[in-house]
Design a protein around this motif. Structure first.
Motif, PDB file in Angstrom:
ATOM      1  N   PHE A 203      15.209  -3.326 -20.559  1.00 23.19           N
ATOM      2  CA  PHE A 203      14.402  -4.354 -19.910  1.00 23.19           C
ATOM      3  C   PHE A 203      12.967  -3.901 -19.706  1.00 23.19           C
ATOM      4  CE2 PHE A 203      18.340  -6.522 -19.047  1.00 23.19           C
ATOM      5  CZ  PHE A 203      17.963  -7.848 -19.068  1.00 23.19           C
TER       6      PHE A 203
ATOM      7  N   TYR B 132      11.356  -5.706 -23.000  1.00 19.37           N
ATOM      8  CA  TYR B 132      10.915  -6.992 -22.443  1.00 19.37           C
ATOM      9  C   TYR B 132       9.785  -6.836 -21.435  1.00 19.37           C
ATOM     10  CZ  TYR B 132      15.125  -8.671 -24.692  1.00 19.37           C
ATOM     11  OH  TYR B 132      16.062  -8.974 -25.625  1.00 19.37           O
ATOM     12  N   TRP B 133       9.347  -5.622 -21.200  1.00 20.59           N
ATOM     13  CA  TRP B 133       8.239  -5.340 -20.280  1.00 20.59           C
ATOM     14  C   TRP B 133       8.439  -5.977 -18.919  1.00 20.59           C
ATOM     15  CZ3 TRP B 133       4.930  -7.990 -24.382  1.00 20.59           C
ATOM     16  CH2 TRP B 133       4.966  -7.245 -25.555  1.00 20.59           C
ATOM     17  N   VAL B 134       9.664  -6.101 -18.507  1.00 22.08           N
ATOM     18  CA  VAL B 134       9.902  -6.618 -17.168  1.00 22.08           C
ATOM     19  C   VAL B 134       9.473  -5.542 -16.187  1.00 22.08           C
ATOM     20  CG1 VAL B 134      11.631  -7.548 -15.616  1.00 22.08           C
ATOM     21  CG2 VAL B 134      11.878  -7.865 -18.056  1.00 22.08           C
ATOM     22  N   ASN B 135       8.896  -5.964 -15.086  1.00 22.49           N
ATOM     23  CA  ASN B 135       8.461  -5.006 -14.083  1.00 22.49           C
ATOM     24  C   ASN B 135       9.609  -4.077 -13.708  1.00 22.49           C
ATOM     25  OD1 ASN B 135       8.079  -3.938 -11.351  1.00 22.49           O
ATOM     26  ND2 ASN B 135       6.137  -4.982 -11.525  1.00 22.49           N
ATOM     27  N   GLN B 136       9.347  -2.765 -13.773  1.00 23.12           N
ATOM     28  CA  GLN B 136      10.419  -1.784 -13.613  1.00 23.12           C
ATOM     29  C   GLN B 136      11.022  -1.798 -12.216  1.00 23.12           C
ATOM     30  OE1 GLN B 136       8.230   1.639 -14.800  1.00 23.12           O
ATOM     31  NE2 GLN B 136       7.919   0.821 -16.854  1.00 23.12           N
ATOM     32  N   ILE B 137      10.204  -2.140 -11.226  1.00 24.22           N
ATOM     33  CA  ILE B 137      10.731  -2.189  -9.860  1.00 24.22           C
ATOM     34  C   ILE B 137      11.678  -3.364  -9.717  1.00 24.22           C
ATOM     35  CG2 ILE B 137      10.102  -2.468  -7.444  1.00 24.22           C
ATOM     36  CD1 ILE B 137       7.405  -1.070  -8.345  1.00 24.22           C
ATOM     37  N   VAL B 138      11.295  -4.500 -10.325  1.00 26.71           N
ATOM     38  CA  VAL B 138      12.174  -5.671 -10.291  1.00 26.71           C
ATOM     39  C   VAL B 138      13.518  -5.346 -10.944  1.00 26.71           C
ATOM     40  CG1 VAL B 138      12.493  -8.001 -11.177  1.00 26.71           C
ATOM     41  CG2 VAL B 138      10.286  -7.326 -10.257  1.00 26.71           C
ATOM     42  N   VAL B 139      13.475  -4.773 -12.146  1.00 27.31           N
ATOM     43  CA  VAL B 139      14.727  -4.452 -12.840  1.00 27.31           C
ATOM     44  C   VAL B 139      15.563  -3.504 -11.989  1.00 27.31           C
ATOM     45  CG1 VAL B 139      15.772  -3.715 -14.982  1.00 27.31           C
ATOM     46  CG2 VAL B 139      13.468  -4.535 -14.994  1.00 27.31           C
TER      47      VAL B 139
ATOM     48  N   GLY C  43       5.274   3.283 -14.499  1.00 26.11           N
ATOM     49  CA  GLY C  43       5.380   1.872 -14.167  1.00 26.11           C
ATOM     50  C   GLY C  43       4.662   0.946 -15.116  1.00 26.11           C
ATOM     51  N   LYS C  44       3.899   1.504 -16.062  1.00 29.08           N
ATOM     52  CA  LYS C  44       3.160   0.642 -16.979  1.00 29.08           C
ATOM     53  C   LYS C  44       3.897   0.572 -18.319  1.00 29.08           C
ATOM     54  CE  LYS C  44      -1.206   1.997 -14.951  1.00 29.08           C
ATOM     55  NZ  LYS C  44      -1.786   3.355 -14.879  1.00 29.08           N
ATOM     56  N   PRO C  45       4.246  -0.628 -18.741  1.00 24.55           N
ATOM     57  CA  PRO C  45       4.902  -0.732 -20.031  1.00 24.55           C
ATOM     58  C   PRO C  45       3.915  -0.422 -21.144  1.00 24.55           C
ATOM     59  CG  PRO C  45       4.624  -2.891 -19.064  1.00 24.55           C
ATOM     60  CD  PRO C  45       4.066  -1.917 -18.092  1.00 24.55           C
ATOM     61  N   TYR C  46       4.454   0.043 -22.273  1.00 24.67           N
ATOM     62  CA  TYR C  46       3.572   0.415 -23.365  1.00 24.67           C
ATOM     63  C   TYR C  46       3.880  -0.404 -24.596  1.00 24.67           C
ATOM     64  CZ  TYR C  46       1.159   3.127 -26.873  1.00 24.67           C
ATOM     65  OH  TYR C  46       0.337   3.507 -27.886  1.00 24.67           O
ATOM     66  N   LYS C  47       2.847  -1.032 -25.125  1.00 26.36           N
ATOM     67  CA  LYS C  47       3.017  -1.706 -26.402  1.00 26.36           C
ATOM     68  C   LYS C  47       1.844  -1.354 -27.294  1.00 26.36           C
ATOM     69  CE  LYS C  47       3.650  -5.955 -28.775  1.00 26.36           C
ATOM     70  NZ  LYS C  47       2.712  -6.976 -29.158  1.00 26.36           N
TER      71      LYS C  47
ATOM     72  N   VAL D  82       6.082 -10.810 -13.178  1.00 27.32           N
ATOM     73  CA  VAL D  82       7.291 -10.016 -13.295  1.00 27.32           C
ATOM     74  C   VAL D  82       7.232  -9.255 -14.598  1.00 27.32           C
ATOM     75  CG1 VAL D  82       9.756 -10.072 -13.353  1.00 27.32           C
ATOM     76  CG2 VAL D  82       8.531 -11.803 -12.091  1.00 27.32           C
ATOM     77  N   THR D  83       6.804  -9.982 -15.636  1.00 23.31           N
ATOM     78  CA  THR D  83       6.635  -9.340 -16.919  1.00 23.31           C
ATOM     79  C   THR D  83       5.274  -8.678 -16.908  1.00 23.31           C
ATOM     80  OG1 THR D  83       7.725 -11.293 -17.750  1.00 23.31           O
ATOM     81  CG2 THR D  83       6.899  -9.748 -19.351  1.00 23.31           C
ATOM     82  N   ASP D  84       5.278  -7.372 -16.912  1.00 22.78           N
ATOM     83  CA  ASP D  84       4.002  -6.678 -16.844  1.00 22.78           C
ATOM     84  C   ASP D  84       3.231  -6.862 -18.136  1.00 22.78           C
ATOM     85  OD1 ASP D  84       3.933  -5.639 -14.340  1.00 22.78           O
ATOM     86  OD2 ASP D  84       5.261  -3.995 -14.882  1.00 22.78           O
TER      87      ASP D  84
ATOM     88  N   PRO E 262       1.362  -5.523 -21.164  1.00 25.78           N
ATOM     89  CA  PRO E 262       1.386  -4.235 -21.846  1.00 25.78           C
ATOM     90  C   PRO E 262       0.029  -3.563 -21.740  1.00 25.78           C
ATOM     91  CG  PRO E 262       1.472  -6.057 -23.396  1.00 25.78           C
ATOM     92  CD  PRO E 262       1.548  -6.643 -22.050  1.00 25.78           C
ATOM     93  N   GLU E 263       0.050  -2.256 -21.970  1.00 28.74           N
ATOM     94  CA  GLU E 263      -1.152  -1.486 -21.754  1.00 28.74           C
ATOM     95  C   GLU E 263      -2.253  -1.849 -22.735  1.00 28.74           C
ATOM     96  OE1 GLU E 263      -0.635   2.779 -21.850  1.00 28.74           O
ATOM     97  OE2 GLU E 263       0.026   2.573 -19.786  1.00 28.74           O
ATOM     98  N   SER E 264      -1.891  -1.873 -24.008  1.00 28.49           N
ATOM     99  CA  SER E 264      -2.937  -2.167 -24.975  1.00 28.49           C
ATOM    100  C   SER E 264      -2.970  -3.661 -25.271  1.00 28.49           C
ATOM    101  CB  SER E 264      -2.700  -1.370 -26.245  1.00 28.49           C
ATOM    102  OG  SER E 264      -1.356  -1.493 -26.631  1.00 28.49           O
TER     103      SER E 264
ATOM    104  N   LEU F 171      17.733 -11.266 -13.635  1.00 25.30           N
ATOM    105  CA  LEU F 171      17.480 -10.452 -14.835  1.00 25.30           C
ATOM    106  C   LEU F 171      17.064 -11.339 -16.002  1.00 25.30           C
ATOM    107  CD1 LEU F 171      20.128  -7.625 -15.343  1.00 25.30           C
ATOM    108  CD2 LEU F 171      17.681  -7.417 -14.981  1.00 25.30           C
TER     109      LEU F 171
END
Lengths: 432, 408
Positions: free
Chosen positions: A208, A212-219, A427-431, B6-8, B10-12, B383
């Motif tokens: 997740f 899906y980059w869902v906020n990690q705290i939420v998950v 806590g920061k998703p990476y794409k 909720v959906t963060d 992405p960094e880049s 979820l």
């Protein structure tokens, strides 16, 4: 943790005049001083006059029986507190010299203040003695799920994923360990099942948060709720209908020859169950792997600067996925503590917030395994102390002792005690 | 104005397609986030259906001779599922087997009663989410608020009306103080509010457990840590008469929803909160005080969580115990997430989850299922909501050209 309280902040040092830009850090000395003074005044005054406290060091199966020690209470409290004050003074002197104090100082200081507290609590209790060995043994035992949980948190957060789901991973591990061990009829099989359950929860968290980059705290929060719901559901349906699927199986203590005969520390450290020995190995292994291996360097680079890691060809999200799953498995193994390692059957929500204390231990331990071990032992000690003081009937409300780990963590993250800095990309998703 | 999601992000950078092309109505419906919500609920109910089937004894028995008479297995599955979904409906909406009108509509009033604390706490958390703050501490704020309110309720002797008013203000104040601490620490030291609020939950719980051992709070005729029942002057009046447990706390919660809507959408303060959440740097550049916003947001969120405590102590349970907060604080997080932090959405989500909770006893009696299945459904819904691409891929829905992120 308090070892580095005394460290002066290095700061940017100007060329030519190293002392000019340095600042003296008085925080540690002041805090140590206040606590020692509190101990002297409060415990000193509250200890009833002409009483004594009996400390017992013996474990029932000791090779050499140590005699118990009886101290005149008031005098002992004063001496212990004065030792604390002296150490605070030494810290202040070192701070004035811009020097650090060694790791011995917080250890000796802690022992002195605990000595004062225990002497006061046990003064004039007649029959009840303070069982030092028993206290330390249960402290270590109660710290086991915290150590595993904190290691799991460290593994995840070093790779940049916040793991609030430690609680759920512990609970899932406890559940599956009890279930599988009961089905097979062997407690040790539970140790294999537990990491699988925890790993699955970790895998969900990883998917997740990386896919899906869902906020990690939420998950994390939601996974905890999901695991509580699932385990409680199966506990009240399948396990209640078939009690033989949820038996209380225990693991025997395995004394290590020779080592377990060392006075005081031997029975504490080396007369434990297999899970505790696995814990020692896990802490040492992860400490070396995280900071001395190529794998560890890659993991940390992903957690600190994922873009740079990606540039040199490290697969950021794959690393995170693997680490979080591994972390989940480690926490799951810790979950086995609650059922098979303690000889208990599974119970509804039996982890009771231990996952959050583990999170606290990870923060106080500054995201590294040996720190996590120290913090978890401290919390385990607070818990064991609560039980011991309850037995001898102390005046301290047990709720306040139960609060100390949480308060210590708040003070730590607020920067009042030491300085807690999480991995930068946490806590920061990476794409790409 | 974009909000923390909720959906963060992405960094880049992420190439945003130029949307807004003319498309058919059908496409718009398929791409709407409302449909995702509906589908998430459907998927969650279906997955928990699997659990129900798995746990059902008669299904297991019939599966034992599946190959000789497969029909039996499916019939057993069907009846287990039917009983479960019927129990949820009858426990939360209307009771079709009821003999009187009162019994017929009691489930829906029960749903609203259960939804009341969730509305309060969910509204507070929603404000926090929109200001970019993750408040995991509703649990602690609720129990501390409830303790202060219970103290006012038991220890003070005030006339009817005034007593309840003061007691409600007590709960809000207690919660506000407990919310102020992490807000203040965040503003002054940068301490992460998630960690501080989690820790304060346990500090609060232990503090209340200790308070309950004191003489002021202790029920005289009991050894258990429980307060005496609140005096009648400090109870929410019942709205629909004594046949129903729905109390005036629900009306207050709805009023609060309007208040929060006005605060967030119409007031300068609310604009500052949203600005602090959307882009703290820009807010600072525009002359707003971000630390002040953090402190105020956390205090208001705490006060709302405290009010949730008032719904329990002066309405539903009428006593304070260490279990007063239950799992309300965590449930409220899911309520705020499902309601996308908007007051109207929060009220609707709270009623949905309140309904699930209200159906607990019926599930137990009619379908023989533990109430825990409700928490599984709840967790699954959130979820799925949090990951719209997942729901879309399950139901083969087209993904919107202009991927809109789900606002928290």
């Amino acid at each position: 943790m308090s070892a580095s309280l005394a460290s002066t902040v290095p700061g940017p040092v100007a060329k030519g005049s190293p002392a000019a830009s340095r600042t003296r850090s008085w925080k540690a000395a002041i805090i140590l001083g206040i606590i020692a003074l509190f101990s002297l005044v409060v415990f000193g005054l509250l200890t009833p006059a002409n009483t004594s406290t009996e400390f017992s060091f013996a474990a029932s199966t000791d090779f050499a029986q140590l005699p118990s020690l009886t101290l005149p209470a008031t005098l002992a409290v004063v001496i212990f507190s004065v030792i604390g004050l002296a150490l605070a003074g030494w810290t202040a002197y070192r701070a004035w010299q811009y020097r650090k104090v060694g790791i011995w100082l917080p250890i000796v200081y802690g022992m002195a203040i605990m000595g004062a507290l225990l002497t006061w609590a046990g003064a004039g209790r007649g029959e009840s003695t303070i069982q030092i060995t028993g206290l330390l043994t249960s402290a270590l035992f109660l710290a086991v799920p915290l150590v595993f949980g904190a290691l799991a948190g460290t593994l995840c957060e070093r790779s940049g994923i916040i793991n609030i789901a430690i609680e759920g991973q512990l609970l899932a591990g406890a559940f599956l360990a009890a279930l599988v061990a009961s089905m097979v009829g062997n407690a040790y099989v539970g140790l294999i099942a537990a990491p699988i359950a925890g790993g699955l929860v970790g895998l969900l968290l990883a998917i997740f948060s990386t896919k899906y980059w869902v906020n990690q705290i939420v998950v994390g929060v939601v996974l905890n709720m999901l695991v509580i719901g699932l385990t409680s559901f199966f506990f009240s349906t399948v396990m209640t209908d078939n009690p033989n699927l949820n038996q209380s199986l225990g693991m025997p203590r395995i004394p290590i020859p020779l080592l377990s005969e060392i006075p005081i520390l031997g029975p504490v450290l080396f007369r434990q169950s297999l899970l505790v020995y696995i814990m020692y190995a896990a802490v040492i292994f992860l400490q070396i792997m995280l900071f001395r291996s190529r794998w560890g360097l890659r993991v940390r680079s992903v957690g600190e600067h994922p873009k740079a890691a990606d540039t040199v060809g490290i697969k950021v999200n794959l690393t995170r996925l693997r680490n979080v799953t591994l972390g989940g498995a480690v926490a799951g193994l810790g979950g086995a503590f609650f059922t098979v390692a303690s000889g208990l059957a599974f119970g509804r929500e039996m982890t009771a917030g231990k996952g959050y204390i583990a999170l606290a231990a990870m923060i106080l331990g500054r995201w590294n395994p040996k720190g996590a071990l120290a913090a978890a032992l401290l919390f385990g000690f607070a818990d064991a102390l609560r039980v011991q003081l309850g037995i001898i009937g102390s005046d301290i409300p047990s709720q306040f002792l139960a609060m100390t780990p949480y308060l210590a963590t708040i003070l730590a993250v607020a920067g009042l005690v030491g300085h807690a800095r999480p991995p930068a990309a946490e806590g920061k998703p990476y794409k790409k | 104005m974009s909000e923390p999601s909720v959906t963060d992000k992405p960094e880049s950078g992420q190439g945003t397609a130029s949307g807004n092309r003319a498309r058919g109505v059908l496409h718009e419906i398929l791409e709407s986030s409302t449909l995702v919500v509906v589908m998430a609920v459907v998927a969650s109910l279906a997955i928990s259906g699997l659990l129900v089937v798995f746990a059902d004894g008669s299904v297991g028995e019939a599966a034992g001779y599946f190959f000789s008479r497969p029909g039996d297995t499916f019939a057993a599955m069907g009846s287990a599922l039917g009983a479960a979904y019927a129990a949820i409906f009858q426990g939360s909406v209307v009771n079709l087997q009821a003999e009187s009108f009162t019994a017929f509509i009691r489930p829906i009033t029960q749903t609203l009663t259960m939804a009341t604390p969730l509305i309060f706490a969910g509204l507070g958390l929603g404000i926090g989410f929109r200001a970019g703050l993750f408040n995991i501490g509703a649990q602690g704020q609720l129990i501390i608020g409830a303790a202060v309110g219970a103290f006012v309720g038991i220890a003070w002797d005030l006339p009817w009306g005034l007593h309840l008013l003061v007691a409600i203000m007590g709960t809000a104040l207690g919660g506000a103080v407990w919310g102020f601490i992490p807000g203040f620490l965040k503003a002054r030291t940068g301490a992460h509010e998630v960690i501080v609020t989690i820790m304060l939950n346990y500090v609060g719980l232990n503090l209340v457990a200790w308070l309950l051992t004191l003489e002021t709070f202790q029920r005289p005729d009991s050894d258990n840590p429980i307060t005496p029942q609140m005096p009648e002057t400090a109870e929410y009046p019942l709205i629909l008469g004594s046949d129903f447990s729905l109390h005036a706390g629900f009306l207050l919660a709805i009023a609060c929803a309007f208040g929060v809507w006005w605060l967030m959408e119409r007031s300068t303060l609310g604009f500052e909160f949203r600005a602090a959440g959307a882009n703290p740097h820009a807010a600072r550049t525009a002359g707003m005080s971000v630390p002040r916003a953090y402190i105020l947001v956390m205090a208001i969120a705490g006060a709302m969580a405290g009010l949730a405590g008032s719904a329990q102590v002066f309405g539903t349970e009428k006593v304070l115990t260490a279990a007063t907060a239950g799992s309300l604080g965590f449930d409220a997080i899911t309520v705020a997430l499902l309601g996308r932090s908007r007051p109207f959405g929060t009220v609707m989500a709270a009623i949905l989850f309140g309904g699930l909770r209200a159906s607990g006893p019926t599930l137990q009696v009619q379908a023989g299922l533990p109430v825990d299945i409700v928490f599984v459904i709840q967790a699954l819904i959130v979820l799925f909501i949090a990951a719209p691409p997942l729901v879309r891929s399950i139901f083969r829905l087209p993904s919107p050209a202009n991927e809109k992120e789900v606002a928290a």
